[in-house]
Scaffold this motif. Sequence first.
Motif, PDB file in Angstrom:
ATOM      1  N   TYR A   2       8.977   1.081  -7.771  1.00 43.28           N
ATOM      2  CA  TYR A   2       9.678   0.202  -6.847  1.00 43.28           C
ATOM      3  C   TYR A   2      11.085  -0.077  -7.339  1.00 43.28           C
ATOM      4  N   THR A  79      10.304   3.776   0.544  1.00 41.62           N
ATOM      5  CA  THR A  79       9.087   3.142   0.048  1.00 41.62           C
ATOM      6  C   THR A  79       8.088   2.962   1.184  1.00 41.62           C
ATOM      7  N   ARG A  83       4.051   5.374   2.738  1.00 45.69           N
ATOM      8  CA  ARG A  83       2.723   4.898   3.160  1.00 45.69           C
ATOM      9  C   ARG A  83       2.576   4.917   4.673  1.00 45.69           C
ATOM     10  N   THR A  89      -2.649  -0.925   1.448  1.00 46.32           N
ATOM     11  CA  THR A  89      -3.221  -2.083   0.761  1.00 46.32           C
ATOM     12  C   THR A  89      -3.019  -2.028  -0.751  1.00 46.32           C
ATOM     13  N   VAL A  90      -3.384  -0.930  -1.380  1.00 47.09           N
ATOM     14  CA  VAL A  90      -3.286  -0.819  -2.841  1.00 47.09           C
ATOM     15  C   VAL A  90      -1.831  -0.878  -3.290  1.00 47.09           C
ATOM     16  N   ALA A  91      -0.955  -0.153  -2.612  1.00 44.31           N
ATOM     17  CA  ALA A  91       0.463  -0.134  -2.981  1.00 44.31           C
ATOM     18  C   ALA A  91       1.080  -1.529  -2.885  1.00 44.31           C
ATOM     19  N   GLY A  93      -0.537  -4.387  -2.942  1.00 48.65           N
ATOM     20  CA  GLY A  93      -1.183  -5.233  -3.935  1.00 48.65           C
ATOM     21  C   GLY A  93      -0.601  -5.074  -5.323  1.00 48.65           C
ATOM     22  N   LYS A  94      -0.194  -3.853  -5.668  1.00 50.70           N
ATOM     23  CA  LYS A  94       0.402  -3.598  -6.983  1.00 50.70           C
ATOM     24  C   LYS A  94       1.817  -4.145  -7.088  1.00 50.70           C
ATOM     25  N   ILE A  95       2.587  -3.974  -6.033  1.00 53.61           N
ATOM     26  CA  ILE A  95       4.009  -4.323  -6.076  1.00 53.61           C
ATOM     27  C   ILE A  95       4.276  -5.751  -5.627  1.00 53.61           C
ATOM     28  N   HIS A  96       3.538  -6.215  -4.625  1.00 50.34           N
ATOM     29  CA  HIS A  96       3.788  -7.535  -4.032  1.00 50.34           C
ATOM     30  C   HIS A  96       2.510  -8.374  -3.949  1.00 50.34           C
ATOM     31  N   PRO A  97       1.834  -8.646  -5.044  1.00 53.27           N
ATOM     32  CA  PRO A  97       0.563  -9.376  -4.942  1.00 53.27           C
ATOM     33  C   PRO A  97       0.717 -10.803  -4.404  1.00 53.27           C
TER      34      PRO A  97
END
Length: 114
Positions: A2, A79, A83, A89-91, A93-97
Amino acid sequence: MYRKTPLKPGYTLATWNANSQRLMQEHWTNSNFNPIIGAPVTAAQLAQHKTVNDLWVSVNGRVYDITVYVDYHPGGKETLLSRAGDDATVAIGKIHPWVKIEALLQFCYIGPLV
């Protein structure tokens, strides 16, 4: 990875929050798309929307048309395009939880992914 991308003047989170409902209504009117909000979306239907001018993603089982949001995304178009037409969802969740996607994209919601 990111990377924050400079946004165009006037394309801030505050501007998105203040105008997203109107922007989405205009987008759907101009593209002759009249979504039935809440109608189920299949993975095959989602996969058809993967260009910068027609960009849908699924997050937590909910499908969003983020075409208009692209210019407001601080990570840039690439970015989001990585997707496009798929589950993000996973992406996210990793970058913007910490981001409340349901609130941020509330007016972009199409329906549940089935």
